[in-house]
Design an enzyme around this catalytic site. Structure first.
Site, PDB file in Angstrom:
ATOM      1  N   VAL A 280      55.962  41.027  35.002  1.00  0.00           N
ATOM      2  CA  VAL A 280      55.037  42.071  34.566  1.00  0.00           C
ATOM      3  C   VAL A 280      53.782  41.464  33.957  1.00  0.00           C
ATOM      4  CG1 VAL A 280      54.731  43.990  32.963  1.00  0.00           C
ATOM      5  CG2 VAL A 280      56.865  43.741  34.212  1.00  0.00           C
ATOM      6  N   ASP A 327       7.179  47.109  51.592  1.00  0.00           N
ATOM      7  CA  ASP A 327       5.858  47.552  52.013  1.00  0.00           C
ATOM      8  C   ASP A 327       4.843  47.069  50.978  1.00  0.00           C
ATOM      9  OD1 ASP A 327       3.847  48.781  53.382  1.00  0.00           O
ATOM     10  OD2 ASP A 327       4.452  50.832  52.904  1.00  0.00           O
ATOM     11  N   ASP A 627      10.548  54.768  57.669  1.00  0.00           N
ATOM     12  CA  ASP A 627      11.322  53.679  57.067  1.00  0.00           C
ATOM     13  C   ASP A 627      12.828  53.908  57.154  1.00  0.00           C
ATOM     14  OD1 ASP A 627       9.081  52.169  56.206  1.00  0.00           O
ATOM     15  OD2 ASP A 627       8.824  53.529  54.513  1.00  0.00           O
ATOM     16  N   ASN A 689      48.123  34.255  31.832  1.00  0.00           N
ATOM     17  CA  ASN A 689      49.410  34.557  32.471  1.00  0.00           C
ATOM     18  C   ASN A 689      50.082  33.293  32.996  1.00  0.00           C
ATOM     19  OD1 ASN A 689      48.714  37.171  31.931  1.00  0.00           O
ATOM     20  ND2 ASN A 689      48.208  37.714  34.029  1.00  0.00           N
ATOM     21  N   ASN A 717      51.104  41.117  27.003  1.00  0.00           N
ATOM     22  CA  ASN A 717      50.475  41.696  28.189  1.00  0.00           C
ATOM     23  C   ASN A 717      49.606  42.892  27.828  1.00  0.00           C
ATOM     24  OD1 ASN A 717      50.101  41.844  31.050  1.00  0.00           O
ATOM     25  ND2 ASN A 717      51.487  43.587  31.106  1.00  0.00           N
ATOM     26  N   THR A 720      46.747  40.917  24.163  1.00  0.00           N
ATOM     27  CA  THR A 720      45.781  39.830  24.401  1.00  0.00           C
ATOM     28  C   THR A 720      45.195  39.866  25.799  1.00  0.00           C
ATOM     29  OG1 THR A 720      47.578  38.335  25.040  1.00  0.00           O
ATOM     30  CG2 THR A 720      46.891  38.319  22.734  1.00  0.00           C
TER      31      THR A 720
END
Length: 882
Positions: A280, A327, A627, A689, A717, A720
């Site tokens: 996870v 242009d 254009d 991780n 998880n 932080t």
């Protein structure tokens, strides 16, 4: 809605809709009909409901993994752990729900910024209203370049041609009329109707709206695909691909760790729970949502700077733009055309913009002046009746000069009413009108590019009347001289007629009147912006229909060309047509040219396609109907919000609401900054991780006390990972981001150097966590639960400080955008506060297996946590990481 309007006369339709051709609807009636029929919107975008967003969160594989962990915990009697996992599931779903919903609603509000407007007659006045607010019965006024706001029955037309490609697939414009048709007429044959989304390519019209929204032909077609969601953006695809690849990679790691721990003598259940928690934690499931928020925030920032982004992926594409095609008039210049020079046969009057008195008396050739005045007023598309000033800058400049001469343009138009008009044709580079003359007959007035006019003139207006045009070379020299001074030139011609000429005869046997030179100085800020583009590796190319020497002079003034550049630095459209673009020599030539003059819309389109074949990301500025092909073909179409036509704004990806050339520089910068931030939080998340996985894996192999427990991993998880990653997306970007070359459009998010950085940052954190685990086990001789807590706090400190590794190497540690980002410091403060809360609340501390620690023990966590940052910075200074 009114059915079968094409089979009725316009009078029957007007009566049936209870409207008034002279006054239109009044405000009160328009409001009633809006409430009855609803807003004039199409189901283009599948609008996600709150419930659909919430369901999507439950469809996340991460939630399934967490649910399995919770079931296992409850099955084995671990009620505290199971409850904690359920709380984590709830928090995960809530975070995903609110983040995604916020991004979706932000994008929906941003779409409204780029909404188009149209002109309707209400309460007897011409009014500009949002397209979404028109109703059946509104009198719709159309002109060249407009996009039809709704399905409408044509009441009056003048030279009207409409492009219906979006409905029929046919690229050729359809000529329209007002007579009623047979009941069996198919949509493609309904020439007395104009349909929503089609484009007026020529002429003018008055129509009465008969259907809006989903009741229009276009609305019915799009309703068939209403439930189809929009395809993911290229960036979302890259992030999803990265996430899927990481899932499999991390699962392999997790399986190895679980097996290693079990073989090392650890409890199988604990290792399975740890493996699930690691899986996870290791998968950055929030990447696509965080990226969407970053892009949406970039769009909001740009909207505050008058840049409306219509599509989410346009922000990303802007950051990799390598060529900008623009242009000249109004983009690089001020778009304030002022008559500077008048040249008649045998006479030149210049510096006219500085002269206020006796202008008429100073002109010797009074006959030519009279014809010039009539041509300026009558062969002119500016609408004088409306309360708004709308029209081409040259047409406006001519009318202002005529007024300075003491003439009344409105009175002249009443005196010499228009009978026929050939609107400006970008291929022919001219326009023409036929007007009633006095005392009888008619007169043709033509204005346009000098070479287009003189090729149709057999005679000229001399001092003593009409004579043979036998000195064209002298006039060509004069026009080139005027152009070399930066003046934009047009020529005028006329012809008297006894009857209204056929279209095939309109431009024949003309009498040359003279040449007008306009001054339109370069914008003062453009020079600096051009230099910024050069530093950023973005090539600016001028694509103009103007005279080559005029284009050259302006290009020199703005720094696009060197002051000593010759005419070989400018390529004319007539030369471009003769080149074989498949030859390497031609490719080198075209890639070196910065100024293209006298180019047609087809040539602009061809140049855009050429640049794209050379692996460039191309942005194109545009404002007119001519254009649209280039705007559509370009990777980024950029339309002018003030002077741009509705068709140009519809085709574009970006709308500059204040028409500033410099606004695109801001947009490119924002695109680069956003991609830089996305890379930063990808590296940050993956390195954190990676550290968690490697730490637990090595600890299991060495049979060390477990540095992380399952719930601790889940806490990390949520804390932080989320807050610092989000904070990185709120930075201002590095100061030198516009001094770096553009990245390749197909460049992956994670380059080999970034992967190296990710591994080194992760190993630095791993070193710190394993270091304190080994130190507290062998040197301090602490109990396993205290060792675990010290490792847990060390990991939190190391991961929070890891955010300061994200700036690119070479920047001072205390002087970079991450260190100065207040959101980063706020995120760190929130994480520290949340960590203290779970430590201080007994039930939370129990769930996370936290025990009271003395300061003498906690200081070691601080020391080892900071060492991770120090190690990473050493590698950064050695230029091993990015």
């Amino acid at each position: 809605m009114f059915q079968n309007a094409f089979a009725l006369t316009s009078e029957q339709v007007i009566t049936g809709l209870q409207t008034d051709m002279g006054k239109g609807l009044d405000a009160q009636e328009a409001q009633k009909r809006l409430a009855r029929f609803g807003e004039n919107r199409l189901p283009i975008h599948y609008r996600k409901t709150k419930l659909s967003v919430l369901k999507k969160q439950f469809a996340n594989p991460i939630v399934y993994i967490l649910a399995i962990a919770a079931v296992l915990a409850f099955a084995l009697g671990e009620w505290a752990e199971g409850s904690a996992v359920c709380i984590v599931i709830g928090i995960t779903i809530c975070i995903g729900f609110f983040m995604e919903l916020s991004a979706i609603r932000s994008l929906e509000s941003l779409r409204k910024i780029g909404e188009l407007e149209c002109t309707v007659l209400r309460s007897g006045k011409n009014q500009r209203v949002p397209v979404t607010k028109v109703v059946p019965g509104d009198i719709l006024l159309l002109e060249t370049g407009d996009v039809a706001a709704a399905d409408a029955r044509l009441v009056a037309v003048e030279n009207l041609k409409v492009k219906e490609a979006m409905l029929t697939g046919e690229s050729a414009p359809v000529e329209k009329q007002t007579n009623k048709l047979d009941q069996s007429a198919h949509v493609t044959d309904q020439t007395n109707m104009i349909f929503k989304g089609t484009v007026v390519t020529r002429g003018q019209a008055v129509a009465v709206i008969v259907a809006t929204g989903t009741e229009t032909i276009l609305g019915r077609i799009q309703s068939l695909g209403y439930q189809t969601e929009k395809e993911s953006t290229p960036l979302e695809k890259k992030l999803n691909h990265l996430s899927r690849w990481l899932i499999w990679l991390m699962l392999v790691f997790v399986v190895i760790i679980v097996i290693s721990g079990y073989l090392g003598g650890k409890d199988l259940l604990v290792m399975v729970e740890t493996g699930i928690a690691l899986a996870v934690a290791a998968i950055p499931e929030g990447l696509p949502v965080v990226a969407t928020i970053a892009l949406a925030r970039g769009m909001l920032r740009l909207s505050k700077r008058q840049v409306a982004i219509k599509h989410l992926d346009a922000v990303e594409t802007l950051g990799s733009t390598t060529i900008i095609g623009t242009d000249k008039t109004g983009t690089l210049t001020e778009d304030n055309m002022t008559v500077h020079t008048l040249a008649f046969e045998g006479e030149i009057q210049n510096q006219l913009h500085l002269r206020d008195q006796h202008l008429v008396e100073s002109v010797v050739h009074q006959v030519a002046l009279e014809k010039f005045v009539l041509g300026s007023v009558l062969c002119n598309d500016v609408v004088l009746a409306s309360g708004q000033v709308r029209g081409d800058s040259i047409d406006l400049g001519l009318l202002r000069f005529v007024e300075r001469l003491g003439y009344n343009p409105g009175a002249l138009r009443e005196q010499f009413p228009e009978q026929l008009e050939l609107p400006f044709d970008p291929e022919l580079k001219l326009m023409a009108t036929v007007n009633k003359n006095e005392p009888g007959g008619y007169a043709v007035y033509v204005k346009g590019a000098f070479e287009s006019i003189v090729s149709r003139c057999a005679k000229k207006l001399g001092q003593n009347g009409i004579v043979e045009f036998n000195n064209r070379h002298e006039w060509e020299t004069l026009v080139e001289e005027m152009a070399s001074q930066g003046l934009r030139t047009i020529a005028m011609a006329y012809r008297k007629q006894e009857h209204i000429p056929q279209r095939s005869e309109l431009l024949t046997h003309l009498v040359f009147i003279g040449v007008v030179g306009f001054i339109d100085p370069a914008r003062k800020d453009v020079n600096g912006i051009i230099n910024s583009y050069k530093k950023a590796g973005v090539k600016v190319v001028m694509l103009t229909g103007d005279h080559p020497k005029t284009a050259q002079k302006i290009a020199m003034d703005i720094g696009l060309l060197d002051k000593n550049a010759g005419m070989d630095a400018v390529l004319e459209g007539k030369v471009l047509d003769k080149l074989d673009m498949s030859l390497e020599k031609t490719k080198e030539l075209l890639m070196g040219i910065r100024v293209f003059a006298r180019v047609t819309p087809i040539q602009k389109l061809g140049l855009v396609a050429f640049y794209q074949r050379q692996n460039n990301v191309v942005g194109v500025f545009g404002d007119g109907i001519n254009d649209v092909p280039a705007l559509t073909k370009a990777d980024i179409g950029i339309a002018m919000g003030i002077r741009g036509t509705e068709a140009a704004r519809e085709a574009a990806d970006v709308i500059l609401r204040d028409d500033r050339f410099g606004a695109v520089e801001l947009a490119i910068r924002q695109g680069r900054v956003i991609f830089q931030h996305i890379r930063q939080f990808v590296v940050y998340l993956l390195s954190c991780n990676f550290a968690e996985i490697i730490t637990v894996g090595i600890a299991a192999l060495l049979n060390l006390p477990s540095p992380l427990l399952p719930l601790q991993i889940l806490f990390l998880n949520l804390v932080t990972d989320v807050f610092p990653a989000l904070a990185l997306g709120f930075g201002e970007g590095e100061k030198d981001v516009m001094e770096q070359p553009p990245r390749r459009y197909d460049e992956p998010i994670m380059t080999p150097r970034l992967w190296t950085s990710t591994v080194i940052y992760g190993l630095s954190i791993t070193f710190a966590v394993l270091g304190i685990t080994i130190f507290s086990n062998y040197s301090l001789g602490l109990a396993p639960e205290r060792i675990n807590n010290l490792a847990f706090y060390t990991l939190i400190i190391a991961q929070l400080l890891n955010v300061f590794n994200m700036p690119k190497r070479g920047l001072p540690f205390f002087h970079n955008e991450v260190f100065k980002n207040p959101w980063v410091w706020g995120a760190i403060a929130i994480c520290v506060a949340l960590t203290w809360m779970v430590y201080a609340i007994p039930s939370a501390a129990m769930a996370l297996s936290l025990v009271p620690l003395r300061w003498e023990e906690l200081r070691w966590s601080l020391l080892f946590g900071c060492s991770a940052l120090a190690i990473a910075q050493v590698f950064k200074r050695l230029k091993i990481v990015a």
